[in-house]
Design an enzyme around this catalytic site. Sequence first.
Site, PDB file in Angstrom:
ATOM      1  N   GLU A  66       0.802  -1.079   0.013  1.00 33.33           N
ATOM      2  CA  GLU A  66       0.191   0.111   0.090  1.00 33.33           C
ATOM      3  C   GLU A  66       0.729   1.242   0.004  1.00 33.33           C
ATOM      4  O   GLU A  66       0.577   2.119   0.752  1.00 33.33           O
ATOM      5  CB  GLU A  66      -0.875  -0.129   1.320  1.00 33.33           C
ATOM      6  N   ASN A  78       1.908  -5.122  -3.431  1.00 29.03           N
ATOM      7  CA  ASN A  78       0.673  -5.320  -2.769  1.00 29.03           C
ATOM      8  C   ASN A  78      -0.036  -4.014  -2.710  1.00 29.03           C
ATOM      9  O   ASN A  78       0.306  -3.077  -1.905  1.00 29.03           O
ATOM     10  CB  ASN A  78       0.561  -6.298  -1.594  1.00 29.03           C
ATOM     11  N   HIS A 113     -10.489  -5.730  -2.339  1.00 27.27           N
ATOM     12  CA  HIS A 113     -11.694  -5.586  -1.104  1.00 27.27           C
ATOM     13  C   HIS A 113     -12.865  -5.016  -2.028  1.00 27.27           C
ATOM     14  O   HIS A 113     -12.953  -3.946  -2.160  1.00 27.27           O
ATOM     15  CB  HIS A 113     -11.201  -5.003  -0.154  1.00 27.27           C
ATOM     16  N   GLU A 151      -6.379 -10.642  -1.257  1.00 23.96           N
ATOM     17  CA  GLU A 151      -7.194 -10.150   0.040  1.00 23.96           C
ATOM     18  C   GLU A 151      -8.594 -10.069  -0.295  1.00 23.96           C
ATOM     19  O   GLU A 151      -9.407  -9.414   0.073  1.00 23.96           O
ATOM     20  CB  GLU A 151      -6.746  -8.764   0.624  1.00 23.96           C
ATOM     21  N   ASP A 157     -12.633  -9.956  -0.504  1.00 21.73           N
ATOM     22  CA  ASP A 157     -13.827 -10.086   0.107  1.00 21.73           C
ATOM     23  C   ASP A 157     -14.720  -9.275  -0.638  1.00 21.73           C
ATOM     24  O   ASP A 157     -14.250  -8.119  -1.242  1.00 21.73           O
ATOM     25  CB  ASP A 157     -13.597  -9.804   1.603  1.00 21.73           C
TER      26      ASP A 157
HETATM   27  O1  9MR Z   1      -7.415  -7.842   8.703  1.00 19.58           O
HETATM   28  C1  9MR Z   1      -6.372  -6.965   9.325  1.00 19.58           C
HETATM   29  C2  9MR Z   1      -6.796  -6.512  10.598  1.00 19.58           C
HETATM   30  O2  9MR Z   1      -7.086  -7.726  11.759  1.00 19.58           O
HETATM   31  C3  9MR Z   1      -6.144  -5.427  11.124  1.00 19.58           C
HETATM   32  O3  9MR Z   1      -6.655  -4.866  12.429  1.00 19.58           O
HETATM   33  C4  9MR Z   1      -5.707  -4.419  10.122  1.00 19.58           C
HETATM   34  C5  9MR Z   1      -4.769  -3.433  10.637  1.00 19.58           C
HETATM   35  O4  9MR Z   1      -4.282  -2.284   9.911  1.00 19.58           O
HETATM   36  O5  9MR Z   1      -5.209  -5.059   9.046  1.00 19.58           O
HETATM   37  C6  9MR Z   1      -6.362  -6.034   8.458  1.00 19.58           C
HETATM   38  O6  9MR Z   1      -5.396  -6.387   7.278  1.00 19.58           O
HETATM   39  C7  9MR Z   1      -5.471  -5.600   6.192  1.00 19.58           C
HETATM   40  C8  9MR Z   1      -4.106  -5.897   5.474  1.00 19.58           C
HETATM   41  O7  9MR Z   1      -2.887  -6.062   6.220  1.00 19.58           O
HETATM   42  C9  9MR Z   1      -3.578  -5.071   4.360  1.00 19.58           C
HETATM   43  N1  9MR Z   1      -4.709  -4.656   3.643  1.00 19.58           N
HETATM   44  C10 9MR Z   1      -6.003  -4.102   3.983  1.00 19.58           C
HETATM   45  C11 9MR Z   1      -6.478  -5.234   5.071  1.00 19.58           C
HETATM   46  C12 9MR Z   1      -7.730  -4.576   5.778  1.00 19.58           C
HETATM   47  O8  9MR Z   1      -7.562  -3.838   6.325  1.00 19.58           O
END
Ligand code: 9MR
Length: 451
Positions: A161, A203, A239, A266, A268
């Site tokens: 990101e 990513n 997402h 990722e 969903d």
């Molecule tokens: O799913 C993850 C969640 O449990 C955490 O609290 C969060 C913290 O920033 O990160 C989420 O995963 C993220 C991933 O690492 C990167 N892309 C976005 C995902 C959803 O926020």
Amino acid sequence: MQIRKRPRRTALLAAVSAAAMAATGLVFASTADAATTLGASAAEKGRYFGAAIAAGRLGDSTYTRLLTTEFNSVTPENEMKWDATEPQQGRFTFTNGDRILNQGLSNGSKVRGHALLWHAQQPGWAQSLSGTALRNAAINHVTQVAAHYKGKIYAWDVVNEAFADGGSGGRRDSNLQRTGNDWIEAAFRAARAADPAAKLCYNDYNTDGINAKSTGIYNMVRDFKSRGVPIDCVGLQSHLGTTIDSSYQANIQRFADLGVDVQITELDVQQGGNQANIYAAVTRACLAVARCTGITVWGIRDSDSWRNDNPLLFDGSGNKKAAYTSVLNALNAGGTTNPPTTPPTTPPTTPPTGGGGCSATVSLNSWNGGYVASVRVSAGSSAVNGWTVTVALPSGSAVTSTWSASASGSSGSVGFRNVAYNGQIPASGSTEFGFQGTGSGPTATPVCQAG
Ligand code: 9MR
């Protein structure tokens, strides 16, 4: 004629009736029994179907049953992030990351590493660093974590990101970005040096179609490929809401055409709209592009999700949803384009050696104020039993960490001795060690002494 779907146990009966039908001139196309799990069906197409998982849920039997029966790849949802793996500078904790790794490996699954560098979920100490101190800490983090998991990770999200939302197509501002625009390539080079077998991915999200952000990333990947910066794959997080971009597949294809794999990392999809159809469309798009090597959903049951709009394939009780069935059907119906099976890296060519001794070459990944050196040690026409490589460091340079060798001294002329597992090199074989340093890296060819 009425044709009834046959269960496997009536195979003999079916064979007899097939023979009878053939005898009467009726010929049916032979179709193998369809795979009944996501992972098995994806594997038939040369791909994986994975899930992000959480170490804290591995004691839940419904969760682990779904995980081990349906999926053949895992991604740690949080356990390999910077805050989790290096909570204090230089102190690494891999306990939960290792739990995810071992869960995956023991189930014969691929393991995606996520994520070495990201502006979010940094430990507090890193958040308060800047400039050279942050750059050195970040590269050291990449090196140490990738080295810990060396040889075990299928693909790493090396950088996560780093591009801005909106129309600029440029980088996101962050403490890492402020260390210099080359921070991403420095991270990829360090990851390659530490784990040459892992595919290295960039990513990001909001990249699920051709838009300004995905084009910015596309231009970076094209630039990296043209300059030899090691990058093997792009992760499209996906997402999704209630629609899918009409250029979703074309976007995957244009990245693949640059010579990188694409992974849906990722996935969903918001429930309530067109969830099942959108899941199927994503699956079909990946299957249609040979270099789209797999899909990961970001959680297993709706109740495991970071979102509250029931975006996953199983409901909170672990029942299969319509979205599950549409993905499985799309996989089973899927294309015939198998991803290439070539390894991600071309092994470095072995430098010439003088007869029975050894030789060493160094490759540097430098930035303003520091560097990572990867040293390849090669045997000549005879096997080597023990080696020492002497590296001359320029004035002001100092070794701060070493892997796969033990260093004597840290400045001036530094000797690196093999460790227990890499002292023996077969004739014409090679091994690699590395070190990180401050200042500027060595410029002279190192001297290798066998024995
Ligand atoms: O799913 C993850 C969640 O449990 C955490 O609290 C969060 C913290 O920033 O990160 C989420 O995963 C993220 C991933 O690492 C990167 N892309 C976005 C995902 C959803 O926020």
